[in-house]
Design a protein around this motif. Structure first.
Motif, PDB file in Angstrom:
ATOM      1  N   ARG A   1      66.398  99.191  13.655  1.00 23.80           N
ATOM      2  CA  ARG A   1      67.552 100.090  13.591  1.00 23.80           C
ATOM      3  C   ARG A   1      68.828  99.305  13.312  1.00 23.80           C
ATOM      4  O   ARG A   1      68.948  98.143  13.691  1.00 23.80           O
TER       5      ARG A   1
ATOM      6  N   GLN B   1      71.508  99.920  14.803  1.00 22.07           N
ATOM      7  CA  GLN B   1      72.132  99.734  16.122  1.00 22.07           C
ATOM      8  C   GLN B   1      71.506  98.586  16.894  1.00 22.07           C
ATOM      9  O   GLN B   1      72.017  98.164  17.927  1.00 22.07           O
TER      10      GLN B   1
ATOM     11  N   ALA C   1      75.048 103.807   7.026  1.00 18.73           N
ATOM     12  CA  ALA C   1      75.101 103.672   8.487  1.00 18.73           C
ATOM     13  C   ALA C   1      76.060 104.673   9.105  1.00 18.73           C
ATOM     14  O   ALA C   1      75.981 104.954  10.312  1.00 18.73           O
TER      15      ALA C   1
ATOM     16  N   ARG D   1      77.020 107.944  13.205  1.00 19.72           N
ATOM     17  CA  ARG D   1      78.201 108.132  14.031  1.00 19.72           C
ATOM     18  C   ARG D   1      78.162 109.496  14.695  1.00 19.72           C
ATOM     19  O   ARG D   1      77.638 110.461  14.149  1.00 19.72           O
TER      20      ARG D   1
ATOM     21  N   GLU E   1      68.458 108.876  12.571  1.00 24.01           N
ATOM     22  CA  GLU E   1      68.369 107.451  12.856  1.00 24.01           C
ATOM     23  C   GLU E   1      68.335 106.707  11.524  1.00 24.01           C
ATOM     24  O   GLU E   1      67.715 107.170  10.562  1.00 24.01           O
TER      25      GLU E   1
END
Length: 387
Positions: free
Chosen positions: A46, A48, A174, A178, A190
């Protein structure tokens, strides 16, 4: 076996081990480890941080092996996962490591993910050619099992997983994760990112993924098996977004890829702006930029420098998503391939998104994401393998 008997003998005599003795035995055990094993990814990395999987779907496990205190090793590496009633599904790959050829090998294993029954079972084992378990060095320790540094994140069955494959950074895709973007869609989103060289070599390894974004696509970065797996995943229902401009020549010459494109590829030209494409697919810039370009129109604001685009002509069974009349190009088009879709953009996303704009509309349009205002519409939900 001699070491084992010696250890038992020590225990029977009740000899107290001193710290130096323990250190010596630890060194001996480490020397017995034939290979170093690193479970690089379980699922997809990911943006993140950490890996992501979907329960009940096939997932890839990427394993890197290297020789340790050995000049060669022949054996196999395997992984296992349980189904709902306790049966195990194994995947095994033969490994042949030689010091003279680098002494390392990357292996892809494929198992159906069932974290509800086996959250701690995302491990792999190494065995000799005779089937005996081998101690390996993993994360600085000696063990019969190698597992990832941390367990993967599990997404819901109806969440959307977008995989970006690019040698560069993930880019503005990406922004879909948010909070304010997430709230615009009926399904959670995701985003994962990996190098093209890490792409699975079997299409089932991509089963967890809904959309693949291949920006600045360079077919030479994929092996024949990876490209075959990617296209078979499309035929099984996936959506592949290919964006390219400078690499048009490579795309034309790739026999597997060129026939499934929704457009015929023409020559490459440089443009200062793409007002029609921006109006159709991009969001107006917000804040100060919106005020700055309110008079002239944000769609016509020139790029900082001319960007290359491909003159594209729609093929008969394709749908034009956005056209740029000034260069006579069906710049973004979509085509049905099997049960899935191929979307092509004749300008790279990096170039298209470089001007002040919002990108949510682009992905909502090309991926058919359902906005909250249409939440009553029917949605397709993946079916777990364990059903």
């Amino acid at each position: 076996m001699n070491d084992v008997r010696y250890t038992i003998c020590l225990r029977r005599r009740r000899i107290r081990w001193s710290i130096p003795t323990i250190i010596v035995l630890a060194v001996v055990n480490t020397a017995q480890a034939r290979v170093e094993v690193n479970v690089s990814h379980v699922g997809f990395p990911r943006v993140q941080g950490g890996d992501v999987i979907r329960s009940g779907a096939w997932i890839p496990i990427i394993v890197d092996l290297a020789l340790a205190e050995q000049t060669s090793f022949d054996g196999s590496v395997r992984a296992a996962q349980m189904d709902n009633d306790g049966d195990e599904c194994f995947d095994t790959v033969d490994v042949h490591l030689r010091a003279e050829t680098g002494g390392s090998q990357r292996v892809y294993l494929y198992v159906p993910a069932n974290p509800l029954r086996s959250q701690e079972r995302f491990f792999v084992e190494v065995r000799t050619a005779d089937g005996e378990a081998v101690k390996v060095v993993t994360q600085g320790e000696v063990s019969y099992r190698a597992k990832p540094a941390e367990p993967p994140t599990v997404i819901a069955a109806d969440d959307i997983l977008v995989l970006s494959i690019s040698s560069s950074a993930v880019g503005r895709i990406a922004e879909l994760i948010r909070t304010e973007r997430q709230e615009k869609f009926t399904r959670g989103v995701e985003v994962a990112h990996m190098s093209p060289s890490d792409l699975p070599e079997l299409w089932i390894g991509l089963e967890s993924v809904d959309y693949v974004v291949w920006d600045d696509a360079r077919p030479e970065e994929l092996t024949q098996r990876q490209l075959e797996a990617l296209l078979e995943w499309v035929r099984q229902g996936g959506t592949l977004l290919i964006a390219a401009s400078r690499t048009a020549g490579s795309l034309k010459l790739t026999k597997l890829l060129e026939p499934v494109l929704p457009v015929d590829l023409g020559d490459v030209t440089a443009v200062e702006s793409l007002p029609e494409v921006r109006r159709a697919l991009l969001d107006p810039p917000s804040g100060e930029e919106e005020v700055r370009h309110a008079v002239s129109g944000w769609e016509s604001v020139p790029f900082s420098s001319p960007v290359p685009v491909i003159r594209c002509t729609r093929r008969g069974d394709s749908i034009v998503v956005a056209r740029e009349s000034a260069i006579q190009s069906d710049l973004v088009a979509r085509r049905r391939v099997g049960r899935g879709h191929v979307v092509f953009s004749g300008v790279t996303l990096r170039d298209l998104f470089s001007a002040p704009c919002g990108v949510t509309k682009f992905f909502a349009t090309t991926f058919h994401l359902t906005p909250m205002s249409k939440s009553e519409e029917a949605q397709a939900t993946p079916v777990s393998l364990f059903g």
